[in-house]
Design an enzyme around this catalytic site. Structure first.
Site, short mmCIF file in Angstrom:
data_model
loop_
_atom_site.label_atom_id
_atom_site.label_comp_id
_atom_site.label_asym_id
_atom_site.label_seq_id
_atom_site.Cartn_x
_atom_site.Cartn_y
_atom_site.Cartn_z
N GLU A 110 -3.07 8.32 -0.06
CA GLU A 110 -2.38 9.58 0.20
C GLU A 110 -3.29 10.67 0.74
OE1 GLU A 110 -2.00 7.68 -2.42
OE2 GLU A 110 0.10 7.09 -2.26
N HIS B 257 6.27 9.29 -12.24
CA HIS B 257 7.15 9.18 -11.06
C HIS B 257 8.34 10.11 -11.24
CE1 HIS B 257 4.82 5.52 -10.49
NE2 HIS B 257 5.40 5.31 -9.34
C1 LIG Z 1 -0.93 6.65 -5.68
C2 LIG Z 1 0.29 5.85 -5.54
N1 LIG Z 1 0.82 5.65 -4.30
C3 LIG Z 1 1.95 4.94 -4.12
C4 LIG Z 1 2.60 4.40 -5.20
C5 LIG Z 1 3.92 3.62 -5.02
N2 LIG Z 1 3.65 2.21 -5.25
C6 LIG Z 1 3.90 1.66 -6.46
S1 LIG Z 1 3.38 0.06 -6.50
C7 LIG Z 1 2.86 0.11 -4.90
C8 LIG Z 1 2.23 -1.09 -4.29
C9 LIG Z 1 1.01 -1.49 -5.05
O1 LIG Z 1 0.49 -2.68 -4.47
P1 LIG Z 1 -0.64 -3.47 -5.23
O2 LIG Z 1 -1.72 -2.50 -5.64
O3 LIG Z 1 -1.07 -4.60 -4.37
O4 LIG Z 1 0.02 -3.98 -6.57
P2 LIG Z 1 1.23 -5.00 -6.68
O5 LIG Z 1 2.48 -4.20 -6.52
O6 LIG Z 1 1.05 -6.01 -5.59
O7 LIG Z 1 1.10 -5.58 -8.04
C10 LIG Z 1 3.08 1.37 -4.34
C11 LIG Z 1 2.76 1.73 -2.95
C12 LIG Z 1 2.04 4.62 -6.50
N3 LIG Z 1 2.64 4.16 -7.61
N4 LIG Z 1 0.90 5.33 -6.62
#
Ligand SMILES: Cc1ncc(C[n+]2csc(CCOP(=O)(O)OP(=O)(O)O)c2C)c(N)n1
Ligand SMILES: Cc1ncc(C[n+]2csc(CCOP(=O)(O)OP(=O)(O)O)c2C)c(N)n1
Ligand SMILES: [Mg+2]
Ligand SMILES: [Mg+2]
Lengths: 339, 332, 332, 339
Positions: free
Chosen positions: D63, D131
């Site tokens: 971000e 959230h």
């Molecule tokens: C700082 C932040 N940005 C965006 C999000 C929204 N978000 C939640 S899970 C996710 C994807 C995370 O991917 P990864 O780290 O690979 O974990 P996975 O979901 O594959 O377990 C996003 C973009 C968040 N929770 N926190």
């Protein structure tokens, strides 16, 4: 026994005493313990790395990271004192402070404590717009976080010690013009905030405002540099027959409405003085909170004296216009006292 | 760390044109003279604010900017005087800014940490360490989307490498092949903290590999080496090959800011680096060519002194803002 | 990307004790069953909130936690159900939490994205991507300062690698040799975004080198390989050798959250990975040993079903908070 | 011609129209254009990557970085529309938004414009404390930044278009319960915020509040979800003989004190409704600002109805207690109207 100290010295001694008292206390931040260095941007930790080897931790330039590290260490029972060199950098660390440190206890159902302290220097001081903001507004009202703003060396030391012993995250805002920095580090426009510091151990509560100057006609609320300006304004007004009561808000979160209320009920008139843009400042909460609680005692609408709604300008002339001063405060009070 | 074998050095000075070399020398001398004068004005108390100076690092600013086109942009930091002069800002608009005058490059609202002039391709310095890195990537994204062929050169220090903004900005520049040169002026210290304390592997150029693009370590006190590396980097950027990370090894001859006595610097390290002063080294190479006379180089210094003295006098008289100016320039 | 030659695989299952293997299998089945049941409850509408599940990733949670001591801690993410069960949280305290009951592991104040229980060594999940990384480093700093010999295992996804918090937290753990295992569950996607879109070099383990410590890529669907890598890492941490980055290659068998149909996943990629299901693979290896009967493994599934059914019924009756609870637990 | 649309649809169409109109406009954020994906966390950009190849930019999860990239691109004349999936993540980006985007023009002496838009979904919606936050308070009053919070599809589209055309950085707060998300993305507790959307191009000014329901007895100020609850409360009160005037604040920075003032002068009584902790909220600025400007017209102290000073709890029961509702608003108005 007493000794006269400025805020930087008093904080240094307070930190040293707490580190001596409790080996869970440590300091973490940028350039705070480097041999031959400065003891942080404002010399507060100067010399401590020699006295407490391994407990004054110099970090890379990574505010989000070392703040999160302080939170994690605090969760494991340590009592970190973190600091950013300028409060403006707190924007980089606010996710860890607000999303993690402040919420951890609540979202864990009350099972976690985060006993950490974050110190942050505020105030416009000829450095331009990114080393100047009054950041109080961004942290006041964050549930789970305590916020204080000491204006004297006595309070700075006492509140620092209370903060270290508190089981909650505590943000301490310090003002660059109040440190009492000397010699090479002296700040133009600095104000004397020295106090007689007792040799005995003491703390200052984190939830109490203080009447710095009694008066019956009008209540002036201020903190940090603006408290000192407010006291000066009160002295100017006295010979004019206006007795201003000056209250040092000190504790910004929670706000001590008891002390403030007692004064408001007495005077019925309130001027709140804040450095920083008027819109959305801490003074807004104070004004709204006072109206809600003591509205019936108000003889006139609460007045806010603050900075213009602009970023902090570099030019000294503009910066001095930006910062509320004694004259503006006095003028506002006179206006408010007009029958 | 002083001059590792891995770093790239420049071609022989003989292979460059006389005018070009003189131009580089002139800029470097101008920057040094400017900084020394500003330091005096500051210590004397005539100049307000705080200052972060670049004595000893003139070759990085001058070498990189010499490799850029007029339409290219640079981002800078709290330590931006040298970058500004190298990118073509005038001594006058800078001094006026430092004195908080309305004739300053930022009308006196920016100050020493935020000097810049968009019409000359320089964004006001970003004083938040690493804060200019995503900005530069974004500027490069604009160049890419508009296919303008421009390049952004992003100056930052070794200390900025630890910031999340470096990591995030550099990674996006890499995955989108953006035309940005990441110029790390590695002067071994972030404020008072030595690079060895904040990175296990202090070879900043190596970081590029983690993001999948090219990094290069250059003798940052050799203006010709810097220039050539920057020319290569700019070429790759314009060819759409993506970003390049240039690590320019250099050293700060003065305090981090204000009245810093630099007691944290190792004596031998200092002497080593002071012996490798970028201006003296270029002077030696010029004289070695045979077609430069000592008097000519002395004249360069004279011109700089004169130019700056005149500018200082004018800056002291420059118009200061009035209360009305406080409210202007907030919103477009 | 499916199973690169570089990744480490495990010893023969024959070399592990029968009970140990059965324990791993039991945990993985419990997690799978738990997640499937929760998914049903959620789609059915009986369960509030949103959910992020880990079907297909059971081996990472179970393998890592099996290598930890009771006193060690883990940090987790929004996708923490598996980590919680693997670290020893009870099915009941988790389900109660998901139902917002006061008997939940966070008294119903945390919810699915924040499950945890400090008395069992699990920090409530940090739902800010990468937000748990500096926390884990800080916990490890505390272990180091107090010389407790504890280790922090920090779970995060491939998507977290792009965040500044990863960069800053990992670097400080490296320069201070902190006892933390950075466990990257690389399931190829950050939400809907494939890792190839956000990293030029998608081998996450390589990142460790930039910070000067050891990284290793492991078959994350082979619980024994995960276990052994975690044992090595924990050993190095306790020996004061500093952090280790474990990249565990795995795959999400279900949506990122809620009702995600995963249309962004390539069909062949899915099939490939579905064919490498961690539970089936362990089952095959157990049966191959000769001392496990199919019936025994079926019984494991039966036990899980029963345990979870009972827990669900209780959770539906579990005490819900009252308005008074709103104001409790803010300050210590 | 008109069509009925929800906020997500209306925003999508507004973005598409602006991208068609001006090729400097592009979108940047996480999971906004992935084929087979969701068009962002709340489907606002669904399908746009096919219609505008190369102009819907999916970023890594970073971000601070992509916000800074949007700022840099805007400085070079582009008109980025950035978005965070949940407003809570703005803490990670606030350095670029506040220290850079908002100050750039001022610190450059008025030579730089930063025409960028940042969209951010707020509101407590069963997702737990990270959230869920109402982030308006952290950006209201930041000099150089405009902040709006549209409560209807008509306003969402019109303000989005106005924001894209504005030469200043504009923050648009959207509420998760107002998007009108359907099917798989439907939100429990969602409220109907659909509008009849004209086919013609239109914009809605970024600096004007709007009287949504006229009334003579009391002024209720709200925005986003709380506006809808306020309107519902007003309808409940009408048969009791209380005619509440409901003002949609909409523009949070700057605040339209003209429209608000006209209502306050008429009714003399004010209730401000805000989702989010009461202390230090936007309602504090509104209350203080109203007292300063129209204090003499006030028949009673301004009342703030907001959430408790706690992080957002997960449990639906607690979350519903946390969020002000129609009943609390109506009760507060009745209390205020008591002679
Ligand atoms: C700082 C932040 N940005 C965006 C999000 C929204 N978000 C939640 S899970 C996710 C994807 C995370 O991917 P990864 O780290 O690979 O974990 P996975 O979901 O594959 O377990 C996003 C973009 C968040 N929770 N926190
Ligand atoms: C985010 C942030 N943190 C801390 C500071 C305070 N500070 C100003 S300069 C500096 C050191 C920067 O070191 P480096 O990046 O190497 O640049 P150099 O000073 O060597 O030119 C620090 C810590 C800052 N300006 N911004
Ligand atoms: Mg440096
Ligand atoms: Mg992933």
């Amino acid at each position: 026994m007493m000794k006269r100290q400025g805020i930087a010295e008093a904080l240094r001694e307070g930190i040293a005493e707490e580190m001596k008292r409790d080996d869970r206390v440590f300091c973490i931040g940028e350039d705070i313990g480097v041999p031959g260095g400065w003891g942080g941007a404002f010399t507060v930790t100067l010399g401590l790395s020699e006295r407490f080897p391994g407990r004054i931790i110099d970090t890379p330039i990574a505010e989000l990271g070392f703040t999160g590290i302080a939170v994690g260490a605090a969760m494991m029972g340590m009592r970190p004192i973190a600091d950013v060199q300028y409060a403006d950098f707190l924007f980089l660390a606010s996710d860890q402070l607000i999303n993690n440190a402040a919420k951890m206890r609540y979202m864990s159902g009350g099972t976690i404590t985060v006993p950490m302290v974050m110190r942050a220097p505020v105030g416009a001081t000829g450095r331009g717009s990114q080393h100047a903001q009054s950041m109080e507004r961004y942290f006041v009202g964050v549930p789970g976080l305590k916020v204080v703003a000491p204006a004297t060396a006595y309070d700075a030391k006492g509140m620092l010690k209370a903060a270290v012993r508190d089981d909650n995250p505590v943000m301490i805002f310090e003002h660059k013009l109040l440190y009492g920095s000397k010699g090479a580090r002296a700040e133009p426009g600095a104000v004397d905030a020295t106090s007689d510091i007792p040799d005995e151990d003491y703390t200052v509560p984190l939830n109490q405002a203080l009447v710095r100057r009694p008066g019956r006609d009008v209540t002036i609320l201020g903190w940090l540099l603006m408290l000192h300006y407010s006291l000066a304004a009160a002295n100017t007004l006295a010979p004019e027959g206006i007795q201003a009561e000056v209250v040092d808000v000190r504790s910004l979160s929670p706000i001590d409405y008891e002390t403030i209320g007692a004064s408001v009920r007495k005077t019925g008139r309130v001027v709140i003085v804040e450095e920083g843009p008027k819109t959305g400042g801490v003074a807004a909460e104070l004004a709204a909170g006072i109206m809600e609680r003591f509205g019936d005692s108000l003889l006139a609408p609460v007045v806010r004296i603050a900075s213009a709604d602009v970023p902090v300008p570099f030019s000294p002339i503009l910066e001095n216009t930006y910062r509320p001063d004694e004259a503006r405060i006095a003028a506002a009070v006179r206006q408010l006292m007009k029958p | 760390m002083n001059s590792p074998p891995t770093q790239t050095n420049s071609r022989d000075a003989a292979e460059f044109s006389r005018d070009f070399l003189l131009g580089l020398y002139e800029k470097m001398v101008l920057i040094r003279t400017f900084e020394e004068r500003v330091k005096f004005l500051f210590l004397e108390g005539t100049m307000p604010g705080t200052i972060h100076q670049c004595q000893g690092q003139e070759a990085t600013a001058v070498g990189v900017c010499a490799a850029l086109q007029p339409g290219d942009f640079i981002t800078s930091t709290f330590r931006g005087h040298g970058h500004a002069l190298a990118k073509g800002l005038s001594v006058q608009e800078l001094l006026d800014e430092l004195f908080g005058a309305t004739t300053g490059c930022c009308k006196g609202k920016g100050g020493s940490m935020h000097v810049g002039n968009m019409s000359k391709g320089m964004v006001p310095g970003i004083a938040i360490v690493a804060g200019g890195i995503p900005l530069a990537a974004g500027m490069a994204l604009a160049f890419r989307l508009r296919q303008t062929g421009q390049v952004a050169a992003c100056f930052f220090g070794d200390g900025a490498v630890a910031e999340g903004a470096f990591h995030e900005g550099v990674n996006m520049a890499a995955i989108w092949d953006l035309p940005v040169i990441f110029v790390c002026e590695n002067n071994l210290y972030g404020a008072s903290t030595h690079i060895q304390k904040v990175m296990k592997n202090p070879r900043v150029a190596d970081r590029a590999a983690a993001y999948g693009f090219r990094g290069e370590t250059v003798d940052g006190n050799d203006v010709l080496a810097v220039y050539e590396a920057a020319v290569r980097a700019a070429g790759e950027c314009r060819a759409g090959k993506g970003p390049v990370l240039l690590e320019l090894l250099t050293y700060r001859r003065t305090g981090h800011s204000r009245r810093d006595p630099c007691h944290y610097q190792d004596k031998h390290e200092r002497e080593n680096w002071f012996a490798r002063d970028p201006i003296e080294r270029l002077a030696e190479r010029l004289l070695a060519r045979g077609d430069f006379q000592p008097a000519e180089l002395a004249a360069v210094q004279e011109r700089s002194n004169l130019q700056i003295e005149t500018a200082v006098e004018r800056a002291k008289q420059a118009p200061q803002p009035t209360r009305e100016d406080l409210l202007a320039d907030v919103l477009a």
